[in-house]
Design an enzyme around this catalytic site. Structure first.
Site, PDB file in Angstrom:
ATOM      1  N   VAL A 497       0.822  -1.218   0.000  1.00 40.83           N
ATOM      2  CA  VAL A 497       0.000   0.000   0.000  1.00 40.83           C
ATOM      3  C   VAL A 497       0.855   1.267   0.000  1.00 40.83           C
ATOM      4  O   VAL A 497       2.050   1.235   0.293  1.00 40.83           O
ATOM      5  CB  VAL A 497      -0.961   0.022   1.202  1.00 40.83           C
ATOM      6  CG1 VAL A 497      -1.927  -1.144   1.122  1.00 40.83           C
ATOM      7  CG2 VAL A 497      -0.197  -0.026   2.518  1.00 40.83           C
ATOM      8  N   GLU A 498       0.201   2.386  -0.304  1.00 35.45           N
ATOM      9  CA  GLU A 498       0.845   3.696  -0.406  1.00 35.45           C
ATOM     10  C   GLU A 498       1.979   3.688  -1.432  1.00 35.45           C
ATOM     11  O   GLU A 498       3.000   4.363  -1.267  1.00 35.45           O
ATOM     12  CB  GLU A 498       1.381   4.158   0.962  1.00 35.45           C
ATOM     13  CG  GLU A 498       0.329   4.265   2.043  1.00 35.45           C
ATOM     14  CD  GLU A 498      -0.603   5.442   1.862  1.00 35.45           C
ATOM     15  OE1 GLU A 498      -0.505   6.114   0.815  1.00 35.45           O
ATOM     16  OE2 GLU A 498      -1.435   5.679   2.737  1.00 35.45           O
ATOM     17  N   GLY A 499       1.816   2.940  -2.504  1.00 38.34           N
ATOM     18  CA  GLY A 499       2.859   2.829  -3.519  1.00 38.34           C
ATOM     19  C   GLY A 499       3.682   1.578  -3.286  1.00 38.34           C
ATOM     20  O   GLY A 499       4.290   1.417  -2.230  1.00 38.34           O
TER      21      GLY A 499
END
Length: 809
Positions: A497-499
């Site tokens: 997540v978050e990249g």
């Protein structure tokens, strides 16, 4: 020979000129003086032709018109061809956020007085009380086995407690009923919950990171803040944020979801608004959300709000009960937190639901990048830090309790190689958390938080893997007694997540770092596209400053390599450890800055596509930041052998990774000769080794199994149950008791007292007057606890009901 020495003297003089950053005219004067002095040793330096060439070069450097004609103008033309055009989303990403200490390290000449002045955050009385009371009470309510394998959700009582006690409003100001905690306090709350339940931690962290709350705080209208923030803080509304689409994961700028400006009836009136069509996935809290933050591409085909048709990425607040919204289904990411898809067909919202109103139309990407810092810098590193600290505490305890061949398994050197890495990694994670959250208190450093997300989650992955190796069968047999397997199972979530981490490392850290942290690069790229009046002169000023900067950091790296950093004055820190390590960071900062400049010069825009190379430069930059964090944290703790042992081991790990990345970059430069030159210039006496020794491993491998000051620091950041029936509590209680009676226990265990079992030997010891009855009872209690710690859960044949029978042979 004399001529060669004279030449070397000129080289050193030139390096000193650039290293001390003398002005152009003063530097030329010093250089000419050194050249003429060299002429006393060799006629070569005062040969007429040589002097004419020298004068010509100096004239081009000093005279503005000559320099612009022969250097800057051709350079501008060449660089325009080399550098790729920057997309609007890239420009917005670079403009968003702030920079912090990572920019100083990129400069190659860090201002150490600035770093010395940084004070790590501490908890306020209210924040500490919340951790000690509400957070501890929540932790006691959590049973991860029950959540994961039976309920598939937090219990209604836990959800209500989270809402009532303000866990969904950690970032919301007190004026709106929120707790208004600092980034450090937010991280500590999430970590403490994560030490008990990843599901609960994720459920709490999402509303306090990238979500409607943070976007409203920064960009919302007064009306939006007044209506939504109080409701979010009290848990009357549950938020989620819809960003990721089926065809746009890490490339959020490519989201296909659309909004079209139109007029439509809403609440009985015809109003101006937006008709939305979207399909989002992997949205945490979506199945139970009452309000959805949404990112989409806005268009205005009928010109209702202006002449432009395509208006760019925009953000809105969409009540989940609006007609056309489909919400409630769940994904199953390997953990039981609420996560699911959201779709919308012809969903109409009035303009008042755009976050920030019409003023922020088309600025959604900038808004999102600004707000990514909380998720990257607070939430995910908090999860990782909790994982590292629980690995330290639980594995260290178990490795001392579990015996094989008559000794604790933690004494075996093969085990210590892994357990020492756990100890150093957990220390680094806590140090890194302290520095990054301090930075977030000052702003939104996008590069630093990207580093934090990548290196914290990857470190957690390594430490949990080590933990599984040490625990062996105790960790793989699922059941309520297992304190590690569910954490291991959820590692990919934090990584993704978050990249995704691959993207973060290979593109973002150095890609954004070079643009945001380099003192001249971003301005130069902007100047390349400017052909107006005075543009060439402006570009000349930037290019001249950039070349001087490159020469300066190159010279600093060369001189520090020549002297092995012996004359580096960092004046930072208050310990012998700092005195040894800060000069090394200072040296490598100059080496990194010079290497980065040569990479940009030789590869230009191609460096963006050379992800293996840019990733290595990002690793070097990141490890410099991590080393600073370790030293700052070390000097902020009470002096102790344990503190220094953990810190130095962590520093060696960091510098070993730094060296590996830097040497890998030199070896794989397309211009191999340049890589060789840079290596020789910066490391004339060879590349220093920072490998940990076997003695280091043994020392830290022993330390992790003891009650030491670092264990106390890490234990303070998590929740450790004292319940004998708890997966963590039974190990914790046994370890505490063993710390008190270990000498007596070993003496009886290895004695030649009569008896085939430990219980019989205890009876013999009491009969012989070697132990009191009370001592015997405590040793017997520990032996029962020890055996109970070794047991794994057994089930019936259908794997439904627990059937543990802890009957000893």
């Amino acid at each position: 020979m004399i001529g060669l020495l004279a030449f070397l003297a000129i080289v050193i003089a030139t390096a000193l000129i650039f290293s001390f950053q003398l002005s152009r005219r003063r530097g030329c004067a010093v250089f000419v003086s050194a050249w003429l002095l060299a002429g006393l040793c060799s006629d070569f330096f005062i040969h007429p032709i040589v002097l004419l060439v020298l004068l010509a070069v100096l004239a081009v450097i000093i005279v503005d018109s000559l320099r612009i004609r022969f250097i800057s103008a051709p350079a501008k033309v060449a660089l325009k061809k080399m550098m790729p055009a920057m997309s609007s989303t890239e420009r917005e990403a670079l403009d968003a956020g702030t920079t912090w200490w990572e920019k100083d390290l990129f400069s190659g000449h860090p201002d150490w007085s600035k770093f010395e002045a940084i004070e790590l955050s501490t908890l306020s009385e209210a924040e500490q009380a919340f951790l000690d009371n509400e957070t501890a009470e929540l932790c006691e309510m959590l049973d991860e086995w029950q959540i994961h394998h039976h309920d598939k959700d937090l219990s209604p009582a836990v959800w209500q407690f989270i809402k009532d006690k303000g866990f969904l409003g950690l970032i919301i100001p007190g004026a709106y009923g929120g707790l208004e905690f600092t980034p450090y306090a937010q991280s500590r709350v999430v970590s403490k919950i994560a030490s008990r339940s990843t599901v609960a931690a994720v459920s709490v962290m999402v509303p306090n990171s990238l979500g409607p709350g943070e976007l409203l705080l920064k960009y919302g209208t007064d009306e939006q803040k007044d209506f939504w923030l109080a409701r979010l803080a009290k848990g009357e509304e549950v938020p989620c944020f819809g960003l990721t689409s089926p065809e746009a994961g890490s490339d959020a700028g490519a989201i296909p979801d659309t909004g079209e400006v139109c007029e439509q009836e809403y609440n009985g009136e015809k109003v101006l608004g937006v008709k939305l069509n979207f399909s989002k996935r992997w949205i945490t809290l979506a199945p139970i959300a009452t309000v959805v933050g949404l990112a989409f591409r806005l268009s205005d085909p009928d010109g209702l709000i202006g002449d432009e048709v395509e208006r760019g990425i925009t953000c809105a607040l969409v009540p989940a009960d609006l007609a056309g919204v489909e919400i409630g289904r769940r994904h199953y990411p390997g953990s039981a937190f609420m996560n699911g898809p959201i779709t919308g067909v012809d969903v109409f919202i009035p303009m008042s639901m755009l976050i920030g109103g019409q003023k922020y139309i088309g600025q959604g990407w900038m808004m999102l990048v600004e707000c990514l810092g909380a998720g990257r810098g607070i939430s995910l590193p908090a999860l990782s830090t909790a994982g590292g600290e629980m690995s330290y505490l639980m594995v260290g305890a178990f490795a001392r309790i579990r015996r094989q061949f008559g000794i604790s398994v933690g004494k075996f050197e093969g085990v210590q190689e892994a357990s020492a890495d756990i100890a150093a990694g957990a220390y680094m994670l806590e140090a890194y958390r302290a520095l990054v959250t301090r930075a977030l208190a000052d702003g939104a450093p996008s590069v630093l938080t990207a580093m934090a997300k990548y290196h914290a989650t990857e470190t957690m992955r390594s430490l949990i893997n080590h933990s599984m190796d040490i625990l062996g069968g105790r960790a793989i047999q699922m059941g309520p007694r297992n304190f590690m397997a569910l954490v291991y199972q959820t590692i990919p979530i934090a990584i993704t997540v978050e990249g995704a981490n691959i993207l973060t490392r290979s593109m973002i850290i150095f890609g954004q770092g070079a643009m945001r942290c380099h003192p001249y690069l971003a301005d130069e790229l902007e100047a390349l596209s400017d052909d107006g009046d005075g543009a060439l002169e402006r570009f000349d000023g930037l290019l001249s400053a950039h070349l001087a900067h490159t020469a300066g950091v190159f010279s600093r790296g060369f001189l520090q390599g020549l002297t092995a950093s012996k004359f580096s004055k960092t004046d930072c820190g208050n310990s012998a450890l700092s005195a040894r390590w800060y000069p090394r960071i200072d040296r490598y900062s100059a080496v990194f800055a010079a290497t980065a400049d040569f990479a940009l010069l030789l590869l230009g825009g191609d460096l963006k596509r050379r992800e293996l190379l840019s990733a290595r430069l990002g690793d070097v930059h990141s490890q410099l930041v991590i080393a600073c964090a370790i030293l700052k944290f070390h000097d902020n703790q009470h002096a102790s052998e344990a503190n220094t042992l953990h810190a130095e081991f962590a520093l060696k790990r960091s510098f070993t990774a730094l060296n590996k990345a830097l040497m890998g970059f030199y070896q794989n430069m397309p211009q191999r000769w340049m890589g060789c030159v840079l290596r020789v210039v910066f490391f004339p006496w060879g590349v220093p080794s920072f490998d940990v020794s076997d003695n280091d491993i043994r020392a830290l491998g022993d330390m992790i199994m003891t009650q030491n000051p670092v264990r106390s620091i890490l234990a303070d950041a998590v929740h450790m149950s004292d319940n004998d029936e708890d997966a963590q509590g039974r190990i914790h209680r046994a370890f505490q008791l063993l710390s008190e009676i270990e000498n007596d226990y070993d003496a009886v265990l290895h004695s030649k007292l009569p008896g085939d079992s430990f219980a019989e030997k205890l009876q013999s010891a009491v009969a012989a007057g070697l132990l009191t009855e009370q001592q015997s009872q405590r040793l017997a209690e520990y032996d029962e606890r020890r055996y109970d710690c070794l047991l794994t859960d057994a089930f019936d044949a259908k794997l439904n009901d627990i059937d543990v029978r802890p009957v000893r042979p």
